[in-house]
Design a protein around this motif. Structure first.
Motif, PDB file in Angstrom:
ATOM      1  N   ASP A 159       0.839  -1.199   0.000  1.00  0.00           N
ATOM      2  CA  ASP A 159       0.000   0.000   0.000  1.00  0.00           C
ATOM      3  C   ASP A 159       0.878   1.255   0.000  1.00  0.00           C
ATOM      4  O   ASP A 159       2.069   1.191   0.302  1.00  0.00           O
ATOM      5  CB  ASP A 159      -0.942  -0.002   1.210  1.00  0.00           C
ATOM      6  CG  ASP A 159      -0.167  -0.099   2.494  1.00  0.00           C
ATOM      7  OD1 ASP A 159       0.301   0.955   2.981  1.00  0.00           O
ATOM      8  OD2 ASP A 159       0.021  -1.226   2.998  1.00  0.00           O
ATOM      9  N   GLU A 160       0.274   2.375  -0.348  1.00  0.00           N
ATOM     10  CA  GLU A 160       1.009   3.628  -0.526  1.00  0.00           C
ATOM     11  C   GLU A 160       1.770   4.034   0.743  1.00  0.00           C
ATOM     12  O   GLU A 160       2.899   4.502   0.686  1.00  0.00           O
ATOM     13  CB  GLU A 160       0.035   4.721  -0.974  1.00  0.00           C
ATOM     14  CG  GLU A 160       0.649   6.109  -1.131  1.00  0.00           C
ATOM     15  CD  GLU A 160       1.846   6.167  -2.084  1.00  0.00           C
ATOM     16  OE1 GLU A 160       1.874   5.397  -3.063  1.00  0.00           O
ATOM     17  OE2 GLU A 160       2.765   6.984  -1.843  1.00  0.00           O
ATOM     18  N   ARG A 161       1.151   3.815   1.898  1.00  0.00           N
ATOM     19  CA  ARG A 161       1.784   4.204   3.159  1.00  0.00           C
ATOM     20  C   ARG A 161       3.088   3.419   3.381  1.00  0.00           C
ATOM     21  O   ARG A 161       4.118   3.990   3.734  1.00  0.00           O
ATOM     22  CB  ARG A 161       0.785   3.924   4.288  1.00  0.00           C
ATOM     23  CG  ARG A 161       1.192   4.408   5.638  1.00  0.00           C
ATOM     24  CD  ARG A 161       0.104   3.957   6.621  1.00  0.00           C
ATOM     25  NE  ARG A 161       0.662   3.795   7.951  1.00  0.00           N
ATOM     26  CZ  ARG A 161       0.640   4.761   8.878  1.00  0.00           C
ATOM     27  NH1 ARG A 161       0.100   5.923   8.595  1.00  0.00           N
ATOM     28  NH2 ARG A 161       1.168   4.538  10.056  1.00  0.00           N
ATOM     29  N   THR A 162       3.041   2.116   3.142  1.00  0.00           N
ATOM     30  CA  THR A 162       4.237   1.276   3.277  1.00  0.00           C
ATOM     31  C   THR A 162       5.308   1.726   2.281  1.00  0.00           C
ATOM     32  O   THR A 162       6.491   1.841   2.620  1.00  0.00           O
ATOM     33  CB  THR A 162       3.882  -0.206   3.010  1.00  0.00           C
ATOM     34  OG1 THR A 162       2.824  -0.566   3.882  1.00  0.00           O
ATOM     35  CG2 THR A 162       5.071  -1.123   3.230  1.00  0.00           C
ATOM     36  N   ALA A 189       5.693   4.658   0.853  1.00  0.00           N
ATOM     37  CA  ALA A 189       6.242   5.972   1.177  1.00  0.00           C
ATOM     38  C   ALA A 189       7.141   5.918   2.411  1.00  0.00           C
ATOM     39  O   ALA A 189       8.173   6.570   2.472  1.00  0.00           O
ATOM     40  CB  ALA A 189       5.100   6.970   1.388  1.00  0.00           C
ATOM     41  N   ARG A 190       6.745   5.120   3.396  1.00  0.00           N
ATOM     42  CA  ARG A 190       7.500   5.130   4.650  1.00  0.00           C
ATOM     43  C   ARG A 190       8.700   4.202   4.666  1.00  0.00           C
ATOM     44  O   ARG A 190       9.691   4.472   5.332  1.00  0.00           O
ATOM     45  CB  ARG A 190       6.581   4.701   5.791  1.00  0.00           C
ATOM     46  CG  ARG A 190       5.565   5.749   6.109  1.00  0.00           C
ATOM     47  CD  ARG A 190       4.957   5.414   7.439  1.00  0.00           C
ATOM     48  NE  ARG A 190       4.148   6.518   7.898  1.00  0.00           N
ATOM     49  CZ  ARG A 190       3.712   6.635   9.133  1.00  0.00           C
ATOM     50  NH1 ARG A 190       4.019   5.703  10.013  1.00  0.00           N
ATOM     51  NH2 ARG A 190       2.984   7.653   9.479  1.00  0.00           N
TER      52      ARG A 190
END
Ligand code: ADP
Ligand code: MG
Length: 306
Positions: free
Chosen positions: A66-69, A71-72
């Motif tokens: 997912d985008e959060r994973t 990005a982080r």
């Protein structure tokens, strides 16, 4: 999607890249090299469709993350990038020094307040930034310049310095020697090679410079019209036997120090790929089978006649 049409930009891109190794991805402009790099960073446009998987060493599938994973924990941390258009990736209002120091700070998980310029942490941060610039042959005299004050070659070296300071276990370098003189090409390539080999990182080097690929790669993958048509150890590719795919042989023959004969014709439109081998129209060995059936990648080569 291209002009409202569905385009299969990259398919059948299967490869493994081990720690300490460099895979050079070569092929004509527009064949899908940068699209592949974008996929590995989870940076494809929102309307792009993907299938298959792209697993990092720790098992994370970038295509499913997912985008959060992404990005982080992925971009810049597990997967670094030297982008193809470095100027577009630099922040216009920040100097190169600020870009480098900010990257070191972020990776260390520190905040600006806790790393004041005069503290010991601040000195270490400045040293790390300077060292990365030096390794990428970015002159210390230009560290306080803004991106718009740099030539294309200097912006390229700034982008390489940023990737080196980022220190991700997998580095994607998309045409990192564009706009550099031959001696700087050698320096950059040698630095990327030691960055990869000595610390056990992995490097996907995208380039159309076969001499640079020869200098750095353990394995060469040749892409044509969105597909890997040959993947072979660099020693064999550049050795006496040479590559086996007619297109790969053509790329080598196009070199000035070889036959200096370009591959005739142009690649097909990705939105209108022929049913058989995408290279058939340009290939001296093509026959009815080639025009009818797409050759699968078998033992490292996708050609009915290899
Ligand atoms: N966002 C996009 N929408 C539609 N087509 C794209 C997009 N990005 C890339 N393409 C197409 O995919 C193909 C491969 O592009 P690219 O990966 O940039 O080539 P390379 O890096 O090998 O020069 C090109 O034909 C390009 O037009
Ligand atoms: Mg590209």
């Amino acid at each position: 999607m291209e002009g409202g049409r569905y385009v299969e930009a990259v398919s059948d891109a299967t490869f493994t890249l081990a720690a300490g190794e460099c895979l050079a991805l070569v092929g004509e402009s527009g064949c899908g090299k940068s699209v592949l790099a974008s996929a590995l960073l989870g940076l494809l446009p929102a309307n792009a469709e993907t299938a298959g998987s792209a697993r990092l060493a720790d098992g994370l599938d970038v295509l499913a993350a997912d985008e959060r994973t992404l990005a982080r924990t992925v971009r810049g941390r597990r997967v670094g990038l030297v982008p193809q258009s470095p100027a577009a990736h630099l922040t216009p209002v920040r100097t190169i020094r600020s870009h480098l120091e900010e990257t070191v700070r972020e990776l260390a998980g520190r905040t600006r307040a806790r790393t004041r310029a005069r503290t010991r942490g601040g000195a270490a941060l400045r040293d790390a930034a300077r060292a990365a610039a030096e390794r990428a042959a970015f002159p210390a005299t230009h560290l306080d310049r803004y991106p718009h004050e740099l030539s294309g070659g200097l912006a390229q070296r700034a982008a390489t310095a940023l990737a080196l300071v980022g220190d991700a276990p997998l580095l994607l370098a998309d045409e990192p020697t564009t706009g550099l003189d031959r001696d700087l090409v050698h320096r950059t390539v040698d630095e990327l090679r030691s960055h990869t080999r000595e610390a056990g990182r992995a490097l996907l080097m995208i380039t159309h410079d076969l001499a640079a690929a020869e200098r750095i790669a353990d394995t060469v993958a040749v892409m044509y019209a969105g597909r890997i048509v040959e993947i072979t150890p660099a020693a064999a590719f550049f050795g006496a036997s040479g590559p086996r795919h007619p297109y790969a042989r053509g790329l080598l023959d196009a070199l000035p120090e070889r036959a200096f004969t370009p591959v005739p014709g142009a690649p097909p439109e990705l939105g209108a790929l022929p049913p058989g081998c995408a290279f058939a129209a340009r290939c001296a060995r093509a026959d009815a089978t080639c025009r009818a059936q797409r050759p699968p990648l078998l033992e490292g080569v996708a050609c009915h006649h290899a």
